[in-house]
Design an enzyme around this catalytic site. Structure first.
Site, short mmCIF file in Angstrom:
data_model
loop_
_atom_site.label_atom_id
_atom_site.label_comp_id
_atom_site.label_asym_id
_atom_site.label_seq_id
_atom_site.Cartn_x
_atom_site.Cartn_y
_atom_site.Cartn_z
N HIS A 22 0.86 -1.20 0.00
CA HIS A 22 0.00 0.00 0.00
C HIS A 22 0.88 1.23 0.00
O HIS A 22 1.94 1.23 0.63
CB HIS A 22 -0.90 0.00 1.24
N ASP A 66 -7.88 -5.31 -0.22
CA ASP A 66 -8.35 -6.15 -1.33
C ASP A 66 -8.01 -7.63 -1.15
O ASP A 66 -8.51 -8.47 -1.89
CB ASP A 66 -7.75 -5.66 -2.66
N1 ACO Z 1 4.15 -7.63 -4.18
C1 ACO Z 1 5.50 -7.66 -4.23
N2 ACO Z 1 6.26 -6.56 -4.11
C2 ACO Z 1 5.63 -5.39 -3.93
C3 ACO Z 1 4.24 -5.29 -3.85
C4 ACO Z 1 3.49 -6.48 -3.98
N3 ACO Z 1 2.17 -6.45 -3.93
N4 ACO Z 1 3.90 -4.02 -3.67
C5 ACO Z 1 5.03 -3.32 -3.63
N5 ACO Z 1 6.08 -4.14 -3.79
C6 ACO Z 1 7.50 -3.77 -3.81
C7 ACO Z 1 7.88 -3.18 -5.16
O1 ACO Z 1 8.31 -4.15 -6.06
C8 ACO Z 1 8.96 -2.21 -4.76
O2 ACO Z 1 10.14 -2.95 -4.54
P1 ACO Z 1 11.59 -2.31 -4.89
O3 ACO Z 1 11.73 -1.14 -3.97
O4 ACO Z 1 12.54 -3.42 -4.61
O5 ACO Z 1 11.51 -1.91 -6.32
C9 ACO Z 1 8.51 -1.69 -3.39
O6 ACO Z 1 7.69 -2.73 -2.84
C10 ACO Z 1 7.68 -0.41 -3.49
O7 ACO Z 1 6.63 -0.66 -4.41
P2 ACO Z 1 5.85 0.47 -5.20
O8 ACO Z 1 5.07 -0.15 -6.29
O9 ACO Z 1 6.81 1.56 -5.58
O10 ACO Z 1 4.90 1.02 -4.08
P3 ACO Z 1 3.74 2.04 -4.29
O11 ACO Z 1 3.51 2.70 -2.99
O12 ACO Z 1 4.00 2.92 -5.46
O13 ACO Z 1 2.51 1.12 -4.70
C11 ACO Z 1 0.72 -0.39 -4.61
C12 ACO Z 1 1.52 0.70 -3.86
C13 ACO Z 1 0.36 0.12 -6.00
C14 ACO Z 1 -0.55 -0.67 -3.84
C15 ACO Z 1 1.61 -1.65 -4.70
O14 ACO Z 1 1.90 -2.13 -3.41
C16 ACO Z 1 0.95 -2.75 -5.54
O15 ACO Z 1 1.05 -2.72 -6.76
N6 ACO Z 1 0.23 -3.72 -4.88
C17 ACO Z 1 -0.45 -4.76 -5.61
C18 ACO Z 1 -1.81 -4.26 -6.12
C19 ACO Z 1 -2.81 -4.05 -5.03
O16 ACO Z 1 -3.02 -4.91 -4.17
N7 ACO Z 1 -3.48 -2.90 -5.06
C20 ACO Z 1 -4.53 -2.56 -4.12
C21 ACO Z 1 -4.05 -1.49 -3.17
S1 ACO Z 1 -5.29 -1.11 -1.97
C22 ACO Z 1 -6.35 -0.12 -2.83
O17 ACO Z 1 -6.04 0.55 -3.76
C23 ACO Z 1 -7.74 -0.16 -2.40
#
Ligand code: ACO
Length: 470
Positions: free
Chosen positions: A346, A403
């Protein structure tokens, strides 16, 4: 109280007590209370850290895993209130008295009846569109009927439907001073007086909010049925909002347990800070577009798999894992391919999302009723949660988000998976409308900047010469 309803309440209270323990001390607020403008903060890509506005509607503390609506803890609202009370709270700023609740609930129920809108929707081949696109279309259709009804009420008195919210663009200077490479100075004038209240317009806006909140529920349910070749159903005026939603979608009047779990799920999804879809809604509203178009923007943003679309993806992902024993191997492969695990992580929470703390136990409770397949899915989910939390929890602050368990709960309630994200939109509509109305009280059109990384002063080469270059 029914024994099972008491069990659900106890599960929520138990989650609340556990959350307090996990928190290790009091909430340490960031950006809480009045600040002196201009406020200084660090902005990252995706506007991370940027402040869009002031709000009294909701507060998310990502470090402590806490969520408040109008100052009330989400756990208390889930344990003791219902969606109607929460929607009223978000829109009006206080919990309703019994009389206010009766009136508001009646208004929401009346608004669930929208045969003209549904008839129009049927004319649009919604069975071939994505459910979220159909829901977006529904907001446009609803706007037309809302305007028509206002016109009727005013007995053909001329009505400029496009500015019924009654604000205009702020005249303050637009440009902000650069303050170092990554810093921005925010120049909102916190003391700026709210515009004079026009009571008629306020009532009209409140009616539009109710129309949208109920309308999305009716339209989502109808879209689901049309896609299955079934006739949309009228609501039952004796049912609550949550029960009506399930009834209009599945054709079955829900049990008290199903109604309560739907209700809790609606409450949990009602509002969540300045998330992408809420921001999209207020950005559109800030141009003085109309409330319906603003909510349409929220629906469009919510559709994406990184936001509300994740709930459907989570269930697809869990269904793709053969057995609970296969989770470890599946996770190893996914990690090797650097795949994101849906339902985890998140932007704000770097700890357990409190909504997942409630939905996890509720998913467990529901699957006790839902048969062996549901139990298997839940076990796969739990094993995956253990894998992710033990590897990415401490190192990257990645934990289950709202989610992760919501799809399992929705499935157990009989909601088809393609309707998970529309169901999220139905719940979020109260938060979207509340925040749009709040923002417009001191509106300023949004206009962030971009860092230009392209060339400058390139020499223009006439087209004839470019032909030669091919
Ligand atoms: N699985 C594995 N690794 C992850 C995940 C995940 N679900 N989420 C983040 N990471 C990792 C990234 O790969 C990144 O790693 P790095 O630093 O080694 O490159 C680090 O954590 C940061 O990730 P970002 O994508 O930059 O984090 P951001 O804050 O931009 O994104 C998001 C948040 C979009 C929710 C992300 O965690 C994600 O894509 N999750 C999966 C989709 C999801 O479940 N979305 C629902 C969110 S809740 C909502 O909107 C109601």
């Amino acid at each position: 109280m029914d024994k099972e309803l008491k069990q659900i309440q106890d599960l929520i209270i138990g989650a609340s007590i556990q959350a307090q323990k996990d928190r290790h001390g009091a909430i340490s607020p960031a950006f809480v209370g009045r600040v002196d403008w201009p406020a200084e903060c660090t902005v990252g890509p995706g506007l991370e850290g940027a402040i869009a506005c002031e709000t009294e509607i909701g507060y998310v503390n990502g470090t402590q895993g806490a969520l408040y609506y109008r100052g009330y803890r989400i756990y208390d609202l889930c344990a003791y209130a219902n969606y109607e009370q929460v929607a009223y709270l978000l829109l009006k700023g206080k919990l309703p008295t019994p009389k206010q609740l009766t009136n508001f609930s009646r208004k929401l129920t009346e608004n669930l009846f929208m045969p003209k809108v549904i008839r129009s929707l049927i004319g649009f081949d919604v069975e071939k569109m994505s459910p979220m696109a159909s829901l977006n279309l529904a907001t446009t259709v609803m706007k037309q009927y809302f305007d028509d009804s206002i016109m009727d009420q005013k007995k053909a008195q001329k009505n400029n439907s496009d500015d019924f919210i009654g604000t205009d663009e702020d005249s303050m200077g637009m440009e902000t001073l650069p303050f170092g490479e990554q810093k921005a100075v925010y120049e909102f004038d916190a003391k700026k007086k709210k515009r004079k209240v026009d009571e008629d317009k306020e009532k009209e806006t409140f009616s539009a909010c109710c129309h949208l909140i109920s309308g999305l529920a009716t339209c989502a349910a109808a879209i689901s049925r049309i896609r299955q070749g079934l006739m949309p159903l009228d609501p039952d005026k004796n049912l609550s909002f949550a029960a009506n939603y399930l009834y209009m979608m599945t054709g079955k009047r829900p049990t008290a347990v199903e109604e309560k779990i739907m209700d809790v799920s609606l409450i949990l999804h009602a509002d969540h800070g300045m998330n992408a879809s809420t921001f999209a809604s207020i950005v559109v509203a800030s141009t003085l577009s109309d409330l319906y178009a603003s909510i349409g923007a929220g629906i469009s943003a919510l559709k994406g798999p990184l936001h509300g679309g994740a709930n459907e993806q989570v269930l697809n992902m869990l269904d793709g894992i053969e057995s609970p024993e296969a989770v470890a191997e599946w996770y190893k492969n996914a990690t090797r391919k650097k795949e994101k695990i849906m339902g985890f992580g998140h932007r704000v929470y770097k700890t357990y999302d409190p909504r997942a703390k409630i939905l996890g136990p509720l998913a467990h409770f529901m699957t006790d009723y839902a048969g062996p397949d549901a139990k298997k899915t839940l076990q796969i989910a739990k094993n995956l949660e253990n894998e992710v939390v033990s590897t990415l929890g401490k190192s990257k602050g990645i934990y289950p988000n709202v989610d992760f368990y919501s799809g399992i709960v929705y499935k157990a309630l009989g909601i088809p998976s393609e309707m998970f994200t529309p169901t999220f939109a139905v719940a979020r509509c109260s938060g979207w409308t509340a925040r749009v109305v709040e923002y417009l009280a001191t509106n300023r059109i949004f206009r962030p900047r971009a860092i230009y990384t392209g060339d400058l002063d390139r020499e223009y080469i006439p087209i004839e010469e470019r032909r030669k270059q091919q």
